[in-house]
Enzyme design. Structure first.
Site, PDB file in Angstrom:
ATOM      1  N   ASP A  16       0.642  -1.014  -0.156  1.00 26.66           N
ATOM      2  CA  ASP A  16       0.080   0.042  -0.032  1.00 26.66           C
ATOM      3  C   ASP A  16       0.871   1.266   0.118  1.00 26.66           C
ATOM      4  O   ASP A  16       2.013   1.154   0.356  1.00 26.66           O
ATOM      5  CB  ASP A  16      -0.820  -0.213   1.229  1.00 26.66           C
ATOM      6  CG  ASP A  16      -2.190   0.916   0.799  1.00 26.66           C
ATOM      7  OD1 ASP A  16      -2.181   1.448  -0.267  1.00 26.66           O
ATOM      8  OD2 ASP A  16      -2.735   1.108   2.094  1.00 26.66           O
ATOM      9  N   ASN A  64     -10.907  -2.615  -5.666  1.00 17.94           N
ATOM     10  CA  ASN A  64     -10.161  -1.777  -6.612  1.00 17.94           C
ATOM     11  C   ASN A  64     -10.825  -1.157  -7.780  1.00 17.94           C
ATOM     12  O   ASN A  64     -10.188  -0.355  -8.410  1.00 17.94           O
ATOM     13  CB  ASN A  64      -8.449  -2.150  -6.684  1.00 17.94           C
ATOM     14  CG  ASN A  64      -8.070  -1.897  -5.532  1.00 17.94           C
ATOM     15  OD1 ASN A  64      -6.953  -2.715  -5.230  1.00 17.94           O
ATOM     16  ND2 ASN A  64      -7.952  -0.872  -4.519  1.00 17.94           N
TER      17      ASN A  64
HETATM   18  C1  IPE Z   1      -5.465  -2.971  -0.294  1.00 17.18           C
HETATM   19  O1  IPE Z   1      -5.054  -1.522  -0.493  1.00 17.18           O
HETATM   20  C2  IPE Z   1      -5.391  -3.451  -1.710  1.00 17.18           C
HETATM   21  C3  IPE Z   1      -4.207  -3.527  -2.432  1.00 17.18           C
HETATM   22  C4  IPE Z   1      -3.006  -3.455  -1.840  1.00 17.18           C
HETATM   23  C5  IPE Z   1      -4.071  -4.118  -3.583  1.00 17.18           C
HETATM   24  P1  IPE Z   1      -6.125  -0.370  -0.567  1.00 17.18           P
HETATM   25  O2  IPE Z   1      -5.522   0.875  -0.776  1.00 17.18           O
HETATM   26  O3  IPE Z   1      -7.167  -0.592  -1.568  1.00 17.18           O
HETATM   27  O4  IPE Z   1      -6.979  -0.288   0.657  1.00 17.18           O
HETATM   28  P2  IPE Z   1      -7.898   0.768   1.334  1.00 17.18           P
HETATM   29  O5  IPE Z   1      -8.773   1.107   0.445  1.00 17.18           O
HETATM   30  O6  IPE Z   1      -6.955   1.962   1.855  1.00 17.18           O
HETATM   31  O7  IPE Z   1      -8.219   0.063   2.743  1.00 17.18           O
HETATM   32  C1  IPE Z   2      -1.417   0.227  -3.263  1.00 16.37           C
HETATM   33  O1  IPE Z   2      -1.233   1.572  -3.252  1.00 16.37           O
HETATM   34  C2  IPE Z   2      -1.474  -0.424  -4.792  1.00 16.37           C
HETATM   35  C3  IPE Z   2      -2.929  -0.768  -4.946  1.00 16.37           C
HETATM   36  C4  IPE Z   2      -3.980  -0.658  -4.254  1.00 16.37           C
HETATM   37  C5  IPE Z   2      -3.251  -1.130  -6.410  1.00 16.37           C
HETATM   38  P1  IPE Z   2      -2.395   2.576  -3.297  1.00 16.37           P
HETATM   39  O2  IPE Z   2      -2.518   2.933  -4.841  1.00 16.37           O
HETATM   40  O3  IPE Z   2      -3.606   2.258  -2.701  1.00 16.37           O
HETATM   41  O4  IPE Z   2      -1.806   3.833  -2.740  1.00 16.37           O
HETATM   42  P2  IPE Z   2      -2.465   4.980  -1.529  1.00 16.37           P
HETATM   43  O5  IPE Z   2      -3.012   4.187  -0.577  1.00 16.37           O
HETATM   44  O6  IPE Z   2      -3.494   5.695  -2.411  1.00 16.37           O
HETATM   45  O7  IPE Z   2      -1.488   5.786  -1.185  1.00 16.37           O
HETATM   46 MG    MG Z   3      -4.142   2.490  -0.630  1.00 11.68          MG
END
Ligand code: IPE
Ligand code: IPE
Ligand code: MG
Length: 241
Positions: A16, A64
């Site tokens: 994340d 997502n």
């Molecule tokens: C969890 O991260 C999903 C992945 C790392 C693929 P998110 O960024 O989607 O999670 P939330 O929305 O902050 O809970």
């Molecule tokens: C994790 O990073 C990647 C995926 C969930 C695909 P994020 O895209 O969720 O990054 P933040 O949480 O917005 O910083």
């Molecule tokens: Mg995230």
């Protein structure tokens, strides 16, 4: 720092913070995803060096899809590009890759690439590398139970057991994660491996995923090694064992 005799067999990672990493640098979110792919390369190699046998990463959740279409499209293109670019190297390094999740929602071409990568790397024995895509822990459990009851004769009364549920998860046949790492500070599970993490040690770091490389992984493993895993028993029982 890392004790070579106490290496976790299975590490799971919620990768994340790609978006935040990019934002901090005034870059578009996709730049964070691109750099995150480099972290994954580095962490996979570090896991092999340490002797970890299973690495399971959360690459795309069932939730997502709710992101802007351009970002979703970029991620799917990145998955395809990575498969084209890296599958030969995975084979050379005896890495077995699995794409686990509901793959049927992806474009046919990407599904074919994922299937091809799994087929071509299936003999790998050094590490099993699970990439969870369109994965949700709740959907996985529902699917597992449906498979169990679907295979039963009508009216058959036997109750569903833990073993049966386990045998129908995407991770069937694999040990549960010993260590669950989440980058970028969030203290939540976000629908990842709900069943399998029942007794995983959880490690959360402030580092965003694109900044998480070998050194950070070793720090997480060292922290894991300082934990006492009790599985419901008392400290005395665990020390005596
Ligand atoms: C969890 O991260 C999903 C992945 C790392 C693929 P998110 O960024 O989607 O999670 P939330 O929305 O902050 O809970
Ligand atoms: C994790 O990073 C990647 C995926 C969930 C695909 P994020 O895209 O969720 O990054 P933040 O949480 O917005 O910083
Ligand atoms: Mg995230």
């Amino acid at each position: 720092m890392v004790d070579p005799l106490k290496i976790p067999q299975h590490i799971a990672i919620i990768m994340d913070g790609n978006g935040r990493w990019a934002k901090q640098r005034g870059l578009p979110r996709i730049a964070g995803h691109r750099e995150g792919a480099e972290s994954l390369r580095a962490v996979l190699r570090a896991c092999i060096e340490l002797g970890v046998k299973y690495l399971t990463v959360y690459a795309f959740s069932t939730e997502n899809w709710r992101r802007p279409k351009a970002e979703v499209d970029f991620l799917l293109d990145l998955f395809a590009l990575t498969i084209d670019r890296e599958t030969d190297e995975l084979i050379d390094n005896q890495i077995k890759v699995n794409y686990l999740g509901d793959l049927s929602k992806f474009p046919k071409e990407l599904q074919a690439k994922m299937a091809g990568a799994m087929e071509r790397t299936k003999k790998g024995t050094r590490i099993t590398f699970n990439i969870m895509v369109n994965y949700g822990g709740r959907a996985e459990l529902v699917e597992s139970v449906n498979q169990i009851i679907g295979a039963r004769d009508k009216g058959q009364g036997a109750k569903v057991t833990e073993e049966e549920i386990q045998e129908h998860l995407y991770t069937r046949g694999m040990p549960d994660p010993d260590l669950l790492i989440r980058t970028a500070s969030e203290l939540r599970v976000s629908n990842f491996l709900l069943w399998q993490i029942a007794y995983s040690e959880i490690y959360v770091t402030d580092l965003c995923w694109p900044d998480f490389r070998k050194e950070a992984l070793c720090e997480a493993v060292a922290a894991y090694q300082r934990r006492l895993r009790k599985f419901g028993q008392t400290e005395e029982q665990v020390s005596a064992a």
